[in-house]
Design an enzyme around this catalytic site. Sequence first.
Site, PDB file in Angstrom:
ATOM      1  CG  HIS A   1      -1.882  -1.312   1.148  1.00 48.54           C
ATOM      2  ND1 HIS A   1      -2.449  -1.189  -0.134  1.00 48.54           N
ATOM      3  CD2 HIS A   1      -2.009  -2.112   1.915  1.00 48.54           C
ATOM      4  CE1 HIS A   1      -3.292  -2.783   0.765  1.00 48.54           C
ATOM      5  NE2 HIS A   1      -2.666  -3.104   1.973  1.00 48.54           N
ATOM      6  CG  ASP A   2       1.935   3.209   3.529  1.00 47.59           C
ATOM      7  OD1 ASP A   2       0.474   4.008   3.355  1.00 47.59           O
ATOM      8  OD2 ASP A   2       1.866   2.759   4.840  1.00 47.59           O
TER       9      ASP A   2
END
Length: 304
Positions: A240-241
């Site tokens: 995600h990040d």
Amino acid sequence: MGTAHRILIDTDPGLDDAVGILYALAEPRFAIEGVTAVAGNIGIGTTTRNVGSLLAAMGRADIAYAAGASGPLRGDGIHEEAIHGVDGLGGVTLPAPRAAPDPRGATRFLADQLLSAPEGALTVLALGPLTNLALLSRDAPRAYARIGRIIAMGGTIHEPGNCGPYAEFNMAADPLAAQIVFSGPVPLTLIPLDVTRKLRANPEDLARLAAKGTIAATLSAALIQAYFTDNAERQSRPLHDPCVMLRALEPHLFGTQRMTISVDCETHLGRLVPTADGTPIDVAMTIDAPGALEALWAGLGNQR
């Protein structure tokens, strides 16, 4: 190579946060001018220590970091120790921080950085709940307005949530802070689960990453591998990040749409709701996932 992208990172590491930070530290196209920690995946003491340890692991004790909010603007915090482990890093060992956090704390630290830089020069890469940025907008609005752009991981448009059926974790952890940032004066690019779930790594990808042999690559492979520890049947894991860092450096890999969105702060906390009025934001809705994975692996393989 052109001028480096001047960035501030706001984060709650967290396994995938750590991979994104390692990529940023290894990538010479970034000039990191500070890192602030926020409570989110784990409590503020642990997220702050993890920031210091990541900087130490990469030999970047020269980059200042500061502790921020210990909880959301309203209500109780939510943590994800079941996913990230009690240390936030899945048991991956990092060196102790070589420097103490900046005593000014996140709000004053961010304000001073922004006020000393040309207006619009600094981009904020936000990997966790948006509490620190909301507090900055409240307590130092002149400094906040000098941010060039915020690129934030969070929310979901069409995908099911990962914090209840409708909400993504960062939005659910502090929906009021998210609403403040969404409606504020700083341009915002949001990267929701609709995109981040498409950037995935499997065990073969991790072997290829680890073989690069750099500190950033070796640590990132171990951190991502920790996601598989309690679920050996899992075929791949979303990253995600790191999408935030990739969007900053490789915008051609993402397709964005302008949307006007509010954040539910009352019923389904953190749910993103289309609204007829408000401040439009840019929302990433497509990604060249193979290209993004190659760019991420290449950056982590840099010898910096």
